[in-house]
Design a protein around this motif. Sequence first.
Motif, PDB file in Angstrom:
ATOM      1  N   LEU A   3       0.854  -1.180   0.000  1.00 28.00           N
ATOM      2  CA  LEU A   3       0.000   0.000   0.000  1.00 28.00           C
ATOM      3  C   LEU A   3       0.889   1.228   0.000  1.00 28.00           C
ATOM      4  CD1 LEU A   3      -3.059   0.556   0.055  1.00 28.00           C
ATOM      5  CD2 LEU A   3      -2.848   0.952   2.519  1.00 28.00           C
ATOM      6  N   LEU A   4       0.741   2.069  -1.009  1.00 29.86           N
ATOM      7  CA  LEU A   4       1.624   3.223  -1.174  1.00 29.86           C
ATOM      8  C   LEU A   4       0.806   4.502  -1.242  1.00 29.86           C
ATOM      9  CD1 LEU A   4       4.482   4.338  -1.698  1.00 29.86           C
ATOM     10  CD2 LEU A   4       4.117   3.898  -4.136  1.00 29.86           C
ATOM     11  N   LYS A   5       1.119   5.426  -0.342  1.00 28.15           N
ATOM     12  CA  LYS A   5       0.441   6.728  -0.341  1.00 28.15           C
ATOM     13  C   LYS A   5       1.227   7.693  -1.228  1.00 28.15           C
ATOM     14  CE  LYS A   5      -1.942  10.425   0.756  1.00 28.15           C
ATOM     15  NZ  LYS A   5      -1.866  11.046   2.100  1.00 28.15           N
ATOM     16  N   SER A   6       0.541   8.272  -2.198  1.00 31.53           N
ATOM     17  CA  SER A   6       1.162   9.269  -3.064  1.00 31.53           C
ATOM     18  C   SER A   6       0.912  10.665  -2.512  1.00 31.53           C
ATOM     19  CB  SER A   6       0.598   9.178  -4.485  1.00 31.53           C
ATOM     20  OG  SER A   6       1.016  10.299  -5.253  1.00 31.53           O
ATOM     21  N   ASN A   7       1.992  11.385  -2.235  1.00 34.88           N
ATOM     22  CA  ASN A   7       1.856  12.777  -1.814  1.00 34.88           C
ATOM     23  C   ASN A   7       1.526  13.685  -2.987  1.00 34.88           C
ATOM     24  OD1 ASN A   7       2.485  12.269   0.941  1.00 34.88           O
ATOM     25  ND2 ASN A   7       4.658  12.150   0.413  1.00 34.88           N
ATOM     26  N   LEU A 127       6.876   6.053  -7.395  1.00 37.43           N
ATOM     27  CA  LEU A 127       6.818   4.598  -7.547  1.00 37.43           C
ATOM     28  C   LEU A 127       8.081   4.009  -8.163  1.00 37.43           C
ATOM     29  CD1 LEU A 127       5.306   1.949  -7.326  1.00 37.43           C
ATOM     30  CD2 LEU A 127       4.185   2.467  -9.516  1.00 37.43           C
ATOM     31  N   VAL A 128       8.509   4.543  -9.315  1.00 36.96           N
ATOM     32  CA  VAL A 128       9.682   3.978  -9.996  1.00 36.96           C
ATOM     33  C   VAL A 128      10.925   3.976  -9.100  1.00 36.96           C
ATOM     34  CG1 VAL A 128      11.330   4.374 -11.882  1.00 36.96           C
ATOM     35  CG2 VAL A 128       8.871   4.367 -12.350  1.00 36.96           C
ATOM     36  N   PRO A 129      11.225   5.040  -8.365  1.00 33.69           N
ATOM     37  CA  PRO A 129      12.408   4.995  -7.485  1.00 33.69           C
ATOM     38  C   PRO A 129      12.325   3.901  -6.427  1.00 33.69           C
ATOM     39  CG  PRO A 129      11.719   7.264  -7.839  1.00 33.69           C
ATOM     40  CD  PRO A 129      10.633   6.406  -8.416  1.00 33.69           C
ATOM     41  N   ILE A 130      11.146   3.649  -5.883  1.00 29.62           N
ATOM     42  CA  ILE A 130      10.988   2.597  -4.870  1.00 29.62           C
ATOM     43  C   ILE A 130      11.234   1.228  -5.485  1.00 29.62           C
ATOM     44  CG2 ILE A 130       9.295   1.412  -3.424  1.00 29.62           C
ATOM     45  CD1 ILE A 130       8.058   4.145  -2.817  1.00 29.62           C
ATOM     46  N   ILE A 131      10.619   0.978  -6.635  1.00 28.73           N
ATOM     47  CA  ILE A 131      10.770  -0.318  -7.301  1.00 28.73           C
ATOM     48  C   ILE A 131      12.221  -0.528  -7.726  1.00 28.73           C
ATOM     49  CG2 ILE A 131      10.070  -1.715  -9.272  1.00 28.73           C
ATOM     50  CD1 ILE A 131       7.919  -1.388  -7.111  1.00 28.73           C
ATOM     51  N   SER A 132      12.845   0.515  -8.256  1.00 30.46           N
ATOM     52  CA  SER A 132      14.236   0.410  -8.715  1.00 30.46           C
ATOM     53  C   SER A 132      15.195   0.153  -7.567  1.00 30.46           C
ATOM     54  CB  SER A 132      14.631   1.690  -9.462  1.00 30.46           C
ATOM     55  OG  SER A 132      13.829   1.872 -10.608  1.00 30.46           O
ATOM     56  N   LYS A 133      14.852   0.641  -6.381  1.00 31.01           N
ATOM     57  CA  LYS A 133      15.713   0.450  -5.211  1.00 31.01           C
ATOM     58  C   LYS A 133      15.527  -0.927  -4.583  1.00 31.01           C
ATOM     59  CE  LYS A 133      16.924   2.552  -0.756  1.00 31.01           C
ATOM     60  NZ  LYS A 133      16.656   3.682   0.189  1.00 31.01           N
ATOM     61  N   GLN A 134      14.305  -1.403  -4.566  1.00 29.33           N
ATOM     62  CA  GLN A 134      13.999  -2.642  -3.840  1.00 29.33           C
ATOM     63  C   GLN A 134      14.180  -3.904  -4.680  1.00 29.33           C
ATOM     64  OE1 GLN A 134      10.205  -2.516  -1.855  1.00 29.33           O
ATOM     65  NE2 GLN A 134      10.707  -0.698  -0.669  1.00 29.33           N
ATOM     66  N   TYR A 135      14.154  -3.767  -6.015  1.00 30.08           N
ATOM     67  CA  TYR A 135      14.210  -4.952  -6.870  1.00 30.08           C
ATOM     68  C   TYR A 135      15.294  -4.800  -7.928  1.00 30.08           C
ATOM     69  CZ  TYR A 135       9.766  -5.800  -4.591  1.00 30.08           C
ATOM     70  OH  TYR A 135       8.792  -5.990  -3.642  1.00 30.08           O
ATOM     71  N   ARG A 136      15.773  -5.942  -8.420  1.00 26.51           N
ATOM     72  CA  ARG A 136      16.834  -5.941  -9.424  1.00 26.51           C
ATOM     73  C   ARG A 136      16.214  -5.724 -10.801  1.00 26.51           C
ATOM     74  NH1 ARG A 136      17.945 -10.529  -6.623  1.00 26.51           N
ATOM     75  NH2 ARG A 136      17.685 -11.838  -8.480  1.00 26.51           N
TER      76      ARG A 136
END
Length: 265
Positions: A3-7, A127-136
Motif C-alpha cells: 500500500l503506497l500513499k502518493s503525496n 513509484l519507480v524509485p521505490i521499485i528500482s531500489k527494492q528490486y533488481r
Amino acid sequence: LMLLKSNIVNRKYSIYIALPETYNKNKQKQYPVVYLLDANYYFAMTTEITRMMALNSKFPETIIVGIGYPVDIFSKDGSKNIFSLRVNDLSPIIDKKFEKSYENWIIKYPIKTGGAYKFLQFIKSELVPIISKQYRIDKNKRIIAGHSIGGLFSLYALFNQPELFDGYIAGSPSIWYGRKYILKYEKKYANKHNELPFKIHLSVGALEENDKDSSMISDTIQLYKNIKSRKYKGINITKNIVSNCDHTATPAQSFQVGLMKILKD
C-alpha cells in the motif's frame, strides 16, 4: 502487495508485485519490469501470461508491477469506485461531456477527469524509485501497459515523458477521449521532436466498431499512420487488430502480443 500513499496525487494505491521464478536463485540477474495499469483487473492475468511465455527461452522472465486501488471490486459499488478513480488518474485533460455522461450511473463516486499529469508524476517520482531500489530491475527494459483509457494514458506518457519507459503498450486506447486530444498532442510533439527511440505497440479489437458511433479501430489506425509518417528516428512501432474481439475481450492478447513485440529476444 504494497500500500503506497502518493503525496503528489494525495491518494493511496495498491501496488501488486510479481517476481519471476528464478528471482531468488540468481542474485545477480536483472529483470525487465512491466508497469501495469488497472491492476485490479489485469494483474493476475498478465502475470500468468508472462510466466507462460517465459517457458520459451526467447522471452525473458519479467517483473510485473501492477498499479491498482485498495478497493474490493466485488464489494457493493466496488467497480463504480474503481472506475471513478481510474478515470481521474488516467485521463489527460478535463472532459466535462464525459463526466456528465456518467453522472446518473455513479452518484456516490462522482467522475472527475484530467488527473493524468499528477498520476504520471507519481509513477515517475514516487513509484519507480521505490521499485528500482527494492528490486533488481533492468533499467533499459521498463515497459508501461494499459488498456482502454489506460491505453490512452500509455500514449500520454509516451508524448509527455518519453524517456521514462522503453516500451509502450496501448491496448484499445480511448483515442476518442477529449475530442481526440491525443492526436493533437502527438502532432504537437512532432513539431518539436524528430526522435522517438522507443518500442510502441498499438492494438484494437476487430469488433470494436460494431457500435455505429464508435471510431476505436479507425482512430487507432489513424494514430499509427500519423506516427509512421513522422519518420521519427529510432522508433519501432507495431499494431495488431485482434480478431473476433470487442473492447472487453482484447486485453489478454493486447498485452501478450505487445510484450512479445517489445521484450522477445
